[in-house]
Structure formats: C-alpha cells, structure tokens
Design an enzyme around this catalytic site. Structure first.
Site, short mmCIF file in Angstrom:
data_model
loop_
_atom_site.label_atom_id
_atom_site.label_comp_id
_atom_site.label_asym_id
_atom_site.label_seq_id
_atom_site.Cartn_x
_atom_site.Cartn_y
_atom_site.Cartn_z
N ASP A 77 0.81 -1.21 0.00
CA ASP A 77 0.00 0.00 0.00
C ASP A 77 0.85 1.26 0.00
O ASP A 77 2.04 1.24 0.30
CB ASP A 77 -0.89 0.02 1.25
CG ASP A 77 -2.17 -0.73 1.03
OD1 ASP A 77 -2.41 -1.17 -0.10
OD2 ASP A 77 -2.93 -0.88 2.00
N LYS B 76 -3.56 3.25 -2.28
CA LYS B 76 -4.73 4.11 -2.42
C LYS B 76 -4.50 5.35 -1.58
O LYS B 76 -4.58 5.30 -0.37
CB LYS B 76 -6.00 3.41 -1.94
CG LYS B 76 -6.46 2.29 -2.82
CD LYS B 76 -7.80 1.78 -2.40
CE LYS B 76 -7.74 0.64 -1.43
NZ LYS B 76 -7.25 0.78 -0.13
N MET C 198 -6.91 9.82 9.50
CA MET C 198 -7.37 10.43 8.24
C MET C 198 -8.19 11.70 8.52
O MET C 198 -9.20 11.95 7.87
CB MET C 198 -8.23 9.43 7.44
CG MET C 198 -7.46 8.21 7.02
SD MET C 198 -8.52 6.87 6.46
CE MET C 198 -9.04 6.13 8.00
C1 LIG Z 1 -5.92 4.14 5.82
S1 LIG Z 1 -5.39 4.64 7.40
C2 LIG Z 1 -4.30 3.31 7.80
C3 LIG Z 1 -4.10 3.11 9.26
C4 LIG Z 1 -3.18 1.95 9.55
N1 LIG Z 1 -3.80 0.71 9.18
C5 LIG Z 1 -2.75 1.91 11.00
O1 LIG Z 1 -3.07 0.97 11.72
O2 LIG Z 1 -2.05 2.83 11.42
C6 LIG Z 1 -4.28 5.93 7.01
C7 LIG Z 1 -4.17 6.95 8.12
O3 LIG Z 1 -3.39 6.42 9.19
C8 LIG Z 1 -2.67 7.46 9.79
N2 LIG Z 1 -1.23 7.18 9.65
C9 LIG Z 1 -0.66 6.12 9.09
N3 LIG Z 1 0.68 6.17 9.19
C10 LIG Z 1 0.96 7.33 9.83
C11 LIG Z 1 2.15 7.96 10.23
N4 LIG Z 1 3.35 7.42 10.01
N5 LIG Z 1 2.05 9.15 10.88
C12 LIG Z 1 0.86 9.71 11.14
N6 LIG Z 1 -0.30 9.14 10.78
C13 LIG Z 1 -0.27 7.97 10.13
C14 LIG Z 1 -3.06 8.75 9.08
O4 LIG Z 1 -4.15 9.30 9.76
C15 LIG Z 1 -3.46 8.21 7.73
O5 LIG Z 1 -4.31 9.12 7.05
#
Ligand SMILES: C[S@@+](CC[C@H](N)C(=O)[O-])C[C@H]1O[C@@H](n2cnc3c(N)ncnc32)[C@H](O)[C@@H]1O
Length: 274
Positions: free
Chosen positions: A57, A79, A193
């Site tokens: 991803d 995505k 998000m």
């Molecule tokens: C589709 S979700 C995926 C979440 C992921 N499955 C998790 O458990 O962290 C994507 C969102 O996760 C958050 N996110 C993921 N990685 C991040 C990071 N390194 N720093 C800050 N926010 C993060 C943000 O809010 C981003 O828009």
C-alpha cells in the site's frame, strides 16, 4: 506493472474433465507498522524476507520494503485519498487470482491491517473464496505516534477509555460518527485520516460538550523522517495545523493526556540507531 497486467489477463480455461480444484496458495496479511522499519514485528520482518511476491500500500515506507529479498516481485496497489490507483474490488480480485494461480503472496499494509486498513474486507473475501490466509498484526500509527512524541494514550489520572475514529467518510467528506460518545470526559480520542476535516471535528466535539481548551495534538509522519508534533487545544489546533501546512499522513490526538506531552517529550531520551 507488467506482472500485474499479466495476472489481470490470466483467466484459467475451464478444465475439460473435472479433477479436484488445486488448493489456492497462502495469502499472508501483514501490518507494516507506522513507518520506522525497527517497529516491524519480528514475525512481519521474517515473512517479508521470505516472500516472493508482495502487494503493498501507499503508506508502507521504502525502508520497510527494503527488507524484501532481492528478486522478489512487488506490486504497488496503493490508495491515497486523492488518487486511488486501484479500487478495493480490483485489489481483492488480484489477490484471489494470484492465490488461485498457486502464487503465495504477502499483502502488506501500513500500521495494522485490521485498523482502518481494510484488512477486514480482504480477509472476508479470502474466507468466502476458501483461500487460506494468515494475519500478522502491526503496530498501529496511533501507538507509534504516541510513543514517539510523548503522549501516553491512557493514564489513570487522565483517560480511562481510548477511542480510534476515522475523520474520513466512506464516500469521502465527513464521517458519520456518534459525536456525543466521542466527546466524553476522561477519554482519549485518536482521529485517523482527519487532516481535511480537523476544524469541523474540533467544532463538533466542542458543540457536544468537550471544553474548547481540551488539549489536542496533531502528529505528522509519525516515526518517519520529518516527524512533527504540534500541540494546542480544540480551539487552537485547526488554525495551527493550517498555518503549519500539516499534511497526511497525520493523526489527531485529543484529551487530557496531551497535556503530558511537553514533559514526556523533553524527558525521553531518543537513542540514535548504532
Ligand atoms: C488508511 S489509514 C491506515 C491506518 C493503519 N492501518 C494503522 O493501523 O495505522 C491511514 C491513516 O493512518 C494514519 N497514519 C498512518 N501512518 C501514519 C504515520 N506514520 N504518521 C501519522 N499518521 C499515520 C493517518 O491518519 C493516515 O491518514
């Protein structure tokens, strides 16, 4: 993308006689953690080194992908909110085709696949299709962010409940959430998000009873190079994030636990990797 094109075109012809269908290959759903490759689980790192085919991803960091074996195939199926290269339906179809063609595959997702990662939808499709799969959890972005910037997500003096919410509606725009439940006292709320809807989320929480001076933080690129943490209140954070041009990926953390951040960030020693 050649590999992807080949497999999208691959439709096995119906067999002349009907021997028993071969068992599909194993699909391993793996959480890649928040970005720092040292925050991968040992099990995830081992699976990644062994994999011959990885579907990954948008939020999987290059440093994590670098653990793959030389010669292993990788297919980007990312995505971003503004740019969906493949629909979720197409990703699931692709996974089923690879598995049914006998190619074991590792499906790699940022954070934990079962937390806002659509891992549940993919596991459901595999289960319904009778494709064997296993799930390797990952550290979610909230855990990586909280530890790195100095915000304990729960604390006996400040928060007895912890809620993860999405800031993004199913079809884009605002999510349908139970704002009264999210605005409860002695609770930490983490919004994934939530950059685009930050101002409206903060306003709704205040409208549902949280004081406007409730501490709030936004953590951008948690555990990745360029990580930033901005702190304020429900009243001040939206303007601060706008002025500082915070961009996804970022997490919003709201609640009294955020008041500990200056002390814990100052006191925690970050040891650079040897
Ligand atoms: C589709 S979700 C995926 C979440 C992921 N499955 C998790 O458990 O962290 C994507 C969102 O996760 C958050 N996110 C993921 N990685 C991040 C990071 N390194 N720093 C800050 N926010 C993060 C943000 O809010 C981003 O828009």
């Amino acid at each position: 993308m050649q590999l992807l094109d080949d497999l999208m075109l691959f439709t096995p012809p119906p067999p002349a006689s009907t021997p028993p269908a071969p068992r599909a290959a194993l699909v391993t759903l793996v959480g890649a953690g928040p970005g720092d490759p040292e925050l991968l689980t040992v099990k995830a790192a081992n699976a990644l080194r062994r994999a011959s085919l990885v579907l990954y991803d948008h939020l999987v960091s290059p440093a994590v992908l670098a653990l793959m074996a030389e010669g292993a195939d990788r297919v980007y199926v990312g995505k971003e909110s503004s740019n969906h290269s493949l629909s979720q339906k197409t990703i699931i179809e692709l996974m089923l085709r690879y598995a049914r063609a006998g190619r074991p595959l590792l499906r790699l997702k940022g954070g934990d696949g079962y937390i806002f990662g659509r891992g549940g939808e993919e596991a459901e499709a595999l289960a319904e299709a009778g494709v064997p799969f296993e799930v390797i959890p990952g550290l979610s972005a909230a855990q990586g962010a909280a530890a790195n910037v100095g915000i304990p997500l729960t604390h006996r003096d400040h928060a007895a409940t912890l809620v993860f919410a999405t800031g993004h509606g199913r079809e884009g725009g605002d999510p349908e959430l139970d704002w009264a439940a999210l605005a409860r006292p002695r609770q930490t709320l983490v919004i994934y998000m939530g950059v685009g809807t930050l101002a409206r989320s903060c306003a709704r929480l205040v409208a549902h009873g949280l004081p406007a001076d409730t501490p709030a933080a936004i953590v951008e690129r948690a555990t990745l190079p360029g990580e930033r943490c901005l702190t304020g209140t429900l009243a001040s954070l939206p303007e601060l994030a706008r002025a500082e041009q915070v961009k996804p990926p970022a997490l919003v953390i709201i609640g009294q636990v955020v008041s500990l951040q200056p002390l814990l960030a100052r006191a925690s020693a970050r040891h650079p990797a040897p």
